[in-house]
Design a protein around this motif. Sequence first.
Motif, PDB file in Angstrom:
ATOM      1  N   THR A 240       0.827  -1.217   0.000  1.00 18.37           N
ATOM      2  CA  THR A 240       0.000   0.000   0.000  1.00 18.37           C
ATOM      3  C   THR A 240       0.860   1.267   0.000  1.00 18.37           C
ATOM      4  OG1 THR A 240      -0.290   0.138   2.401  1.00 18.37           O
ATOM      5  CG2 THR A 240      -1.895  -1.207   1.198  1.00 18.37           C
ATOM      6  N   THR A 241       2.102   1.160   0.443  1.00 12.32           N
ATOM      7  CA  THR A 241       3.006   2.312   0.308  1.00 12.32           C
ATOM      8  C   THR A 241       3.617   2.348  -1.098  1.00 12.32           C
ATOM      9  OG1 THR A 241       3.519   2.352   2.672  1.00 12.32           O
ATOM     10  CG2 THR A 241       5.100   3.423   1.216  1.00 12.32           C
ATOM     11  N   LEU A 242       4.012   1.185  -1.608  1.00  9.44           N
ATOM     12  CA  LEU A 242       4.663   1.168  -2.933  1.00  9.44           C
ATOM     13  C   LEU A 242       3.737   1.675  -4.038  1.00  9.44           C
ATOM     14  CD1 LEU A 242       6.678  -2.201  -3.035  1.00  9.44           C
ATOM     15  CD2 LEU A 242       7.416   0.064  -2.249  1.00  9.44           C
ATOM     16  N   VAL A 243       2.451   1.358  -3.925  1.00 11.36           N
ATOM     17  CA  VAL A 243       1.544   1.746  -5.017  1.00 11.36           C
ATOM     18  C   VAL A 243       1.321   3.269  -5.037  1.00 11.36           C
ATOM     19  CG1 VAL A 243      -0.730   1.504  -3.875  1.00 11.36           C
ATOM     20  CG2 VAL A 243      -0.464   0.829  -6.271  1.00 11.36           C
ATOM     21  N   ARG A 244       1.611   3.918  -3.917  1.00 12.71           N
ATOM     22  CA  ARG A 244       1.502   5.384  -3.849  1.00 12.71           C
ATOM     23  C   ARG A 244       2.837   6.073  -4.116  1.00 12.71           C
ATOM     24  NH1 ARG A 244      -2.203   2.943  -1.099  1.00 12.71           N
ATOM     25  NH2 ARG A 244      -4.190   3.898  -0.534  1.00 12.71           N
ATOM     26  N   PHE A 245       3.898   5.297  -4.292  1.00 12.23           N
ATOM     27  CA  PHE A 245       5.236   5.879  -4.243  1.00 12.23           C
ATOM     28  C   PHE A 245       5.496   6.856  -5.394  1.00 12.23           C
ATOM     29  CE2 PHE A 245       9.786   6.191  -3.824  1.00 12.23           C
ATOM     30  CZ  PHE A 245       9.950   6.149  -2.447  1.00 12.23           C
ATOM     31  N   ASP A 246       5.440   6.379  -6.627  1.00 12.89           N
ATOM     32  CA  ASP A 246       5.736   7.278  -7.747  1.00 12.89           C
ATOM     33  C   ASP A 246       4.635   8.315  -7.973  1.00 12.89           C
ATOM     34  OD1 ASP A 246       8.141   6.037  -7.973  1.00 12.89           O
ATOM     35  OD2 ASP A 246       7.784   5.110  -9.929  1.00 12.89           O
ATOM     36  N   PRO A 247       3.365   7.951  -7.828  1.00 18.30           N
ATOM     37  CA  PRO A 247       2.322   8.973  -8.011  1.00 18.30           C
ATOM     38  C   PRO A 247       2.348  10.089  -6.968  1.00 18.30           C
ATOM     39  CG  PRO A 247       1.382   6.777  -8.228  1.00 18.30           C
ATOM     40  CD  PRO A 247       2.790   6.592  -7.728  1.00 18.30           C
ATOM     41  N   VAL A 248       2.763   9.805  -5.731  1.00 14.73           N
ATOM     42  CA  VAL A 248       2.648  10.810  -4.664  1.00 14.73           C
ATOM     43  C   VAL A 248       3.952  11.049  -3.897  1.00 14.73           C
ATOM     44  CG1 VAL A 248       1.536  11.363  -2.452  1.00 14.73           C
ATOM     45  CG2 VAL A 248       0.176  10.378  -4.296  1.00 14.73           C
ATOM     46  N   TYR A 249       4.548   9.997  -3.361  1.00 13.61           N
ATOM     47  CA  TYR A 249       5.614  10.225  -2.381  1.00 13.61           C
ATOM     48  C   TYR A 249       6.885  10.803  -3.008  1.00 13.61           C
ATOM     49  CZ  TYR A 249       2.488   7.373   0.511  1.00 13.61           C
ATOM     50  OH  TYR A 249       1.392   6.884   1.179  1.00 13.61           O
ATOM     51  N   VAL A 250       7.173  10.444  -4.263  1.00 13.02           N
ATOM     52  CA  VAL A 250       8.375  10.985  -4.916  1.00 13.02           C
ATOM     53  C   VAL A 250       8.289  12.515  -5.010  1.00 13.02           C
ATOM     54  CG1 VAL A 250       9.632  11.124  -7.113  1.00 13.02           C
ATOM     55  CG2 VAL A 250       8.893   8.893  -6.236  1.00 13.02           C
ATOM     56  N   GLY A 251       7.136  13.012  -5.446  1.00 10.91           N
ATOM     57  CA  GLY A 251       6.995  14.456  -5.623  1.00 10.91           C
ATOM     58  C   GLY A 251       6.541  15.146  -4.349  1.00 10.91           C
ATOM     59  N   HIS A 252       5.385  14.762  -3.861  1.00 11.43           N
ATOM     60  CA  HIS A 252       4.742  15.480  -2.754  1.00 11.43           C
ATOM     61  C   HIS A 252       5.548  15.378  -1.459  1.00 11.43           C
ATOM     62  CE1 HIS A 252       1.322  17.219  -0.677  1.00 11.43           C
ATOM     63  NE2 HIS A 252       1.213  16.169   0.127  1.00 11.43           N
ATOM     64  N   PHE A 253       6.096  14.196  -1.171  1.00  5.28           N
ATOM     65  CA  PHE A 253       6.831  13.989   0.083  1.00  5.28           C
ATOM     66  C   PHE A 253       8.357  14.033  -0.115  1.00  5.28           C
ATOM     67  CE2 PHE A 253       3.382  11.564   2.792  1.00  5.28           C
ATOM     68  CZ  PHE A 253       2.746  12.771   3.040  1.00  5.28           C
ATOM     69  N   LYS A 254       8.794  14.387  -1.307  1.00  7.39           N
ATOM     70  CA  LYS A 254      10.241  14.567  -1.599  1.00  7.39           C
ATOM     71  C   LYS A 254      11.055  13.298  -1.368  1.00  7.39           C
ATOM     72  CE  LYS A 254      10.035  19.470  -0.174  1.00  7.39           C
ATOM     73  NZ  LYS A 254       8.858  19.473   0.705  1.00  7.39           N
ATOM     74  N   CYS A 255      10.425  12.149  -1.621  1.00  7.61           N
ATOM     75  CA  CYS A 255      11.138  10.869  -1.501  1.00  7.61           C
ATOM     76  C   CYS A 255      11.735  10.560  -2.873  1.00  7.61           C
ATOM     77  CB  CYS A 255      10.179   9.758  -1.076  1.00  7.61           C
ATOM     78  SG  CYS A 255       9.347  10.098   0.485  1.00  7.61           S
ATOM     79  N   ASN A 256      12.737  11.348  -3.255  1.00  7.07           N
ATOM     80  CA  ASN A 256      13.081  11.329  -4.674  1.00  7.07           C
ATOM     81  C   ASN A 256      14.525  10.960  -4.977  1.00  7.07           C
ATOM     82  OD1 ASN A 256      14.371  13.597  -3.861  1.00  7.07           O
ATOM     83  ND2 ASN A 256      13.441  14.978  -5.361  1.00  7.07           N
ATOM     84  N   ILE A 257      15.193  10.224  -4.070  1.00  8.85           N
ATOM     85  CA  ILE A 257      16.548   9.776  -4.420  1.00  8.85           C
ATOM     86  C   ILE A 257      16.449   8.870  -5.651  1.00  8.85           C
ATOM     87  CG2 ILE A 257      18.598   8.511  -3.645  1.00  8.85           C
ATOM     88  CD1 ILE A 257      17.992   9.439  -0.789  1.00  8.85           C
ATOM     89  N   ARG A 258      15.490   7.986  -5.627  1.00 16.83           N
ATOM     90  CA  ARG A 258      15.146   7.189  -6.801  1.00 16.83           C
ATOM     91  C   ARG A 258      13.625   7.083  -6.874  1.00 16.83           C
ATOM     92  NH1 ARG A 258      19.853   5.580  -5.178  1.00 16.83           N
ATOM     93  NH2 ARG A 258      19.195   4.506  -3.283  1.00 16.83           N
ATOM     94  N   ARG A 259      13.125   6.795  -8.083  1.00 16.39           N
ATOM     95  CA  ARG A 259      11.704   6.460  -8.214  1.00 16.39           C
ATOM     96  C   ARG A 259      11.535   4.953  -8.044  1.00 16.39           C
ATOM     97  NH1 ARG A 259      10.638   7.552 -14.098  1.00 16.39           N
ATOM     98  NH2 ARG A 259      12.549   6.327 -14.067  1.00 16.39           N
ATOM     99  N   LEU A 260      10.342   4.518  -7.770  1.00 15.50           N
ATOM    100  CA  LEU A 260      10.125   3.079  -7.724  1.00 15.50           C
ATOM    101  C   LEU A 260      10.410   2.464  -9.097  1.00 15.50           C
ATOM    102  CD1 LEU A 260       9.234   1.294  -5.321  1.00 15.50           C
ATOM    103  CD2 LEU A 260       7.189   0.865  -6.668  1.00 15.50           C
ATOM    104  N   ALA A 261      10.097   3.221 -10.143  1.00 17.78           N
ATOM    105  CA  ALA A 261      10.336   2.741 -11.504  1.00 17.78           C
ATOM    106  C   ALA A 261      11.817   2.459 -11.764  1.00 17.78           C
ATOM    107  CB  ALA A 261       9.812   3.764 -12.510  1.00 17.78           C
ATOM    108  N   ASP A 262      12.698   3.039 -10.956  1.00 17.48           N
ATOM    109  CA  ASP A 262      14.134   2.789 -11.117  1.00 17.48           C
ATOM    110  C   ASP A 262      14.566   1.466 -10.482  1.00 17.48           C
ATOM    111  OD1 ASP A 262      14.472   5.263 -12.411  1.00 17.48           O
ATOM    112  OD2 ASP A 262      14.466   6.270 -10.460  1.00 17.48           O
TER     113      ASP A 262
END
Length: 325
Positions: A240-262
């Motif tokens: 439930t966290t991974l499915v929100r990762f690229d749509p929300v957490y990478v941008g909105h929460f600045k979790c952007n060292i890598r994307r899940l897609a990487d």
Amino acid sequence: MGQLVDGKWKIDPPRESGDGKFKRAKTHFRNWITPDGDAGPTGMGGFPAAAGRYHIYVSLACPWAHRTLVVRKLKGLEEQISVSSCAAFMGDHGWEFTDEFPDPLYKKKYVHELYQKADAGYTGRASVPVLWDKERETIVSNESAEIIRMLNSAFDGLGADASVDLYPAALRAEIDRINSVVYDTVNNGVYKSGFATTQAAYEEAATALFVTLDELEERLSRQRYLVGERPTEADWRLFTTLVRFDPVYVGHFKCNIRRLADYANLSNYLRDLYQVPGIAETVHIDYIKEHYYRSHTSVNPTGIVPIGPEIDLKAPHNRERLQAA
Ligand SMILES: N[C@@H](CCC(=O)N[C@@H](CS)C(=O)NCC(=O)O)C(=O)O
């Protein structure tokens, strides 16, 4: 946002502890549904498993509530336990019900009114999920980690799919170990990153998050699931966290060292879980994005919801080739 203090709603500033770190509140309602109504590991007895007696209030955005939707689906409990979602936008009064997302039981306007109904003097957050007892008209539990355990085992004599056991006795120690790392650095880690109010607090949380994601990527290069040969609670709690990762957490929460897609393995693992029958219908990406980007005005003052990213959760995942753990 706000919370209840002695049963009265108070609008409050974003939660942090003075050092810029986000602190998650402890949950309050810790009763358990059990097959015979005996008390569970915490709380009071008097909540026996029964078809049609219980309701779960969720928000489709909330990763904690999403766990309960997943387990209800996997256990085949749709007939026994009803569910409804509040609206995506969370404003000064917390989670709201609307014409599109009504409260089917009491026609309340806000989730915090359910907490007031359960305990007129309640002090604490009015969070989702809420496991509600329609008979006693009160909250059984507002702790998702415990709600999913009840759904996993309490209803097996009432038509739940007993062949699905997400917390098998032999695997519990390892599931608990993984859950605790994933909770601290991933499930809660994205919030600690996104709600940090100092550079140091943000960097600490975001760094720890990616240390764990790197470790999980390695683990999932060798085995299909986190523990054992079938998906367990540990997988669904991560899902439930991974499915929100690229749509929300990478941008909105600045979790952007890598994307899940990487991450090749984590991305395919996410698809593998998403493609389990029944799971895709628990995932509502547009609603999820709307909730986070519009509701957290301290993080995103314009409320603009980004268009992307494009992700295809239905693409082949090629994970059948992997060995069981
Ligand atoms: N410990 C709770 C946490 C639930 C939680 O934090 N839910 C969030 C939504 S993602 C919420 O309702 N927040 C509103 C608030 O804290 O005021 C659980 O896992 O059930």
